[in-house]
Design a protein around this motif. Structure first.
Motif, PDB file in Angstrom:
ATOM      1  N   ARG B 210       8.289 -15.422  27.145  1.00 22.99           N
ATOM      2  CA  ARG B 210       8.004 -16.558  26.245  1.00 22.99           C
ATOM      3  C   ARG B 210       9.120 -17.594  26.331  1.00 22.99           C
ATOM      4  O   ARG B 210       8.884 -18.791  26.434  1.00 22.99           O
ATOM      5  CB  ARG B 210       7.888 -16.062  24.800  1.00 22.99           C
ATOM      6  CG  ARG B 210       6.479 -15.979  24.274  1.00 22.99           C
ATOM      7  CD  ARG B 210       6.409 -15.881  22.750  1.00 22.99           C
ATOM      8  NE  ARG B 210       7.466 -15.141  22.097  1.00 22.99           N
ATOM      9  CZ  ARG B 210       7.476 -13.813  21.914  1.00 22.99           C
ATOM     10  NH1 ARG B 210       6.484 -13.067  22.360  1.00 22.99           N
ATOM     11  NH2 ARG B 210       8.478 -13.255  21.278  1.00 22.99           N
ATOM     12  N   ASP B 211      10.369 -17.096  26.260  1.00 24.66           N
ATOM     13  CA  ASP B 211      11.527 -18.002  26.323  1.00 24.66           C
ATOM     14  C   ASP B 211      11.520 -18.815  27.607  1.00 24.66           C
ATOM     15  O   ASP B 211      11.802 -20.014  27.607  1.00 24.66           O
ATOM     16  CB  ASP B 211      12.843 -17.205  26.253  1.00 24.66           C
ATOM     17  CG  ASP B 211      13.126 -16.701  24.847  1.00 24.66           C
ATOM     18  OD1 ASP B 211      12.352 -17.066  23.924  1.00 24.66           O
ATOM     19  OD2 ASP B 211      14.098 -15.954  24.673  1.00 24.66           O
ATOM     20  N   ARG B 213       8.946 -19.545  29.528  1.00 26.67           N
ATOM     21  CA  ARG B 213       7.862 -20.532  29.520  1.00 26.67           C
ATOM     22  C   ARG B 213       8.259 -21.736  28.674  1.00 26.67           C
ATOM     23  O   ARG B 213       7.983 -22.883  29.016  1.00 26.67           O
ATOM     24  CB  ARG B 213       6.555 -19.901  29.014  1.00 26.67           C
ATOM     25  CG  ARG B 213       5.725 -19.320  30.158  1.00 26.67           C
ATOM     26  CD  ARG B 213       4.371 -18.789  29.675  1.00 26.67           C
ATOM     27  NE  ARG B 213       4.523 -17.640  28.796  1.00 26.67           N
ATOM     28  CZ  ARG B 213       4.555 -16.378  29.224  1.00 26.67           C
ATOM     29  NH1 ARG B 213       4.426 -16.105  30.495  1.00 26.67           N
ATOM     30  NH2 ARG B 213       4.710 -15.394  28.366  1.00 26.67           N
ATOM     31  N   HIS B 214       8.976 -21.426  27.583  1.00 25.39           N
ATOM     32  CA  HIS B 214       9.453 -22.497  26.716  1.00 25.39           C
ATOM     33  C   HIS B 214      10.469 -23.372  27.463  1.00 25.39           C
ATOM     34  O   HIS B 214      10.396 -24.600  27.415  1.00 25.39           O
ATOM     35  CB  HIS B 214      10.091 -21.878  25.471  1.00 25.39           C
ATOM     36  CG  HIS B 214      10.549 -22.890  24.472  1.00 25.39           C
ATOM     37  ND1 HIS B 214       9.681 -23.718  23.796  1.00 25.39           N
ATOM     38  CD2 HIS B 214      11.796 -23.224  24.056  1.00 25.39           C
ATOM     39  CE1 HIS B 214      10.371 -24.517  23.003  1.00 25.39           C
ATOM     40  NE2 HIS B 214      11.661 -24.247  23.139  1.00 25.39           N
ATOM     41  N   ALA B 217       8.819 -25.537  29.955  1.00 28.83           N
ATOM     42  CA  ALA B 217       8.129 -26.660  29.317  1.00 28.83           C
ATOM     43  C   ALA B 217       9.116 -27.737  28.887  1.00 28.83           C
ATOM     44  O   ALA B 217       8.826 -28.930  28.933  1.00 28.83           O
ATOM     45  CB  ALA B 217       7.328 -26.155  28.111  1.00 28.83           C
ATOM     46  N   MET B 218      10.306 -27.289  28.462  1.00 36.37           N
ATOM     47  CA  MET B 218      11.327 -28.219  27.976  1.00 36.37           C
ATOM     48  C   MET B 218      12.016 -28.970  29.113  1.00 36.37           C
ATOM     49  O   MET B 218      12.515 -30.075  28.925  1.00 36.37           O
ATOM     50  CB  MET B 218      12.413 -27.462  27.203  1.00 36.37           C
ATOM     51  CG  MET B 218      11.941 -26.798  25.938  1.00 36.37           C
ATOM     52  SD  MET B 218      11.930 -27.982  24.577  1.00 36.37           S
ATOM     53  CE  MET B 218      13.709 -28.186  24.317  1.00 36.37           C
TER      54      MET B 218
END
Lengths: 328, 328
Positions: B210-211, B213-214, B217-218
């Protein structure tokens, strides 16, 4: 684009020489930015350099480099030394940014006017570190630091090389990290003048210390009469840090003026060579036509030439442009 | 000293082209040794390069790079690919040696004639990796490999740069290693075309995924239409490795011929520039008299000149010697 005129070099240099923290910080920023005023700055600082004892600290991530640096600063301040810290981060080749976490650390000494702490990104291309770190050291040296701690993550070759150019190099190892194997793998044991087993209150510290002493004994070092001592520290509590300082002093005393000068000549040679190659690289960027780097690379990719022949053509084109023409 | 005559280049090249493992190994040794016959070798190989899909694998120590490489080789062999592996070790700047442990690993494929595995020391000075790794890739490419896996420890800047020059770059992360922070710190996320959370059976794997992917995205990536997929793998069991291979294929397909060529031109440009700078550096070593590197470094140490002025004199001396004169 920044020009040399944006900066009042004489006042900045004069303030930095008196130990003004803002001036010191500004000069190191000029180094990081490869600012055009840097030439003038370095010329002005030249007579004031050569006094600081440059101590490199390196080791794999997690061995406690920052904590040890912090503890060393405390110990050196206790005896009245002015101390500089230059922490070289293995930062992104793209963003060039150091993480905030590093930049704001070590606040123990943030209010002390005789401690200069700077985190420096190893930005830019290969080789940038070779000239930037020594120039930042020059600034801290000229600012009257008695000791400058140069902290790098000793995992990449460039970082190891930087640490290895110090007057005295400390390699940190922690217990249970493969018993020194990781350190040996990264080649950082060979550059060690002093070995510190940090986190020495942890299980396995004795064994790690023994292993290191064994590796030191096994290593084919020049018969130069110095055996790297293995010091046990607990940087978080300050335990053993006095012994570490003693080991640094002992190594410097052992080096003597001749030994110290030899190391510094080696460091300066690397710095001068890196700057010279940088100048050549800048000229590579100005070559036009069929011998432009991108055009040559395209020919290589298409199999129409090979990289060596392309490099020959590039060097010839750079030479034709005139290496001795100024314009940096 | 080795000369070009020690090597029968035409027979070696011809044998390597047919996939003879000993010839391939010998040619990569010539690269490692910067052997004088290398120019002739690369000229002979030039028309046969450009077929292999070069896949970079990088990540911090302990994420399971070797195991993942091994699992990828198994998966690629299962579909009939000929596979090359080039593992670049952050070796000692002094001994130049890779640890035996690395050289003898991955014996799963030792007997397979369609798998070439080579561990390569990143020996020598800064920049050596910039030209040596691409030339070793050329050898594996010309030997008919469909895929070449280029494995580096992504902690030093030079290693990251090498991994970043692949056609497709995979960054490995393991759960619980600071949740990707370590990867972000080393700047290796920016070079990722594919992210793999290895050891995905461990606690925290979902969170790490999750981290990542975050963070993806960032990240300010070029709006180039490719979002690095995050694949979960357990390299030791082979779980998820098929998906990883699919991600590699998808990225190559997305690149297309133009995208692939652009990456290869960038890689070749770095290689040609590194060779050109190496040629200049060789000439630096031949400068004599007061403008010799060591003499200039001594003046810098004594504060009689500064590094920039010394670099100018060095470049002028190299230029005076004649850059276009041969003699490498």
């Amino acid at each position: 684009m920044a020009t040399a005129r944006d900066v009042d070099v004489p006042s900045l240099v004069s303030a930095a020489r008196e130990g003004n923290p803002r001036a010191v910080a500004r000069l190191i920023s000029l180094v990081e930015d490869a600012h055009p005023a840097l030439r003038e700055v370095m010329a002005a600082l030249a007579p004031d350099t050569g006094r600081a004892h440059v101590v490199g600290l390196t080791g794999a991530p997690g061995v406690g480099k920052s904590t040890t640096t912090n503890a060393l600063v405390t110990a050196l301040r206790a005896r009245g030394d002015r101390v500089g810290v230059l922490a070289v981060d293995p930062s992104s080749p793209f963003s060039g940014g150091a993480l905030l976490g590093d930049r704001i650390r070590m606040s123990d000494h943030a209010a002390d006017p005789d401690v200069f702490i700077r985190s420096m990104a190893s930005r830019g291309h290969l080789g940038g570190l070779s000239w930037a770190a020594p120039q930042a050291l020059r600034v801290l040296d000229a600012a009257g630091c008695d000791v400058v701690l140069l902290e790098t993550v000793g995992v990449g070759q460039s970082e190891v090389e930087v640490a290895g150019t110090a007057d005295t190099t400390v390699v940190l190892v922690a217990p249970g990290m493969g018993d020194g194997i990781q350190a040996g793998k990264a080649g950082i044991l060979e550059v060690a003048d002093v070995l510190a087993v940090n986190k020495a209150d942890r299980e396995g510290a004795s064994r790690t210390g023994r292993d290191l002493r064994h590796m030191v004994a096994m290593a084919e070092r020049d018969a130069d009469g110095w055996t790297p001592p293995v010091v046990r520290t607990v940087a978080t509590s300050g335990e053993g840090v006095g012994e570490l300082v003693d080991a640094l002093d002992a190594h410097r005393a052992w080096l003597g003026e001749d030994g110290l000068r030899a190391r510094r000549v080696r460091r300066a040679a690397g710095e001068v060579e890196a700057l010279a190659l940088e100048a050549v690289r800048a000229r590579v960027g100005r070559v036009a036509g069929a011998d432009r780097l991108e055009a040559l690379a395209g020919e290589v990719v298409d199999g129409r030439t090979d990289p060596w022949a392309a490099a020959d053509r590039l060097v010839e084109a750079v030479g034709a442009e005139g290496l001795s023409s100024s314009g940096r």
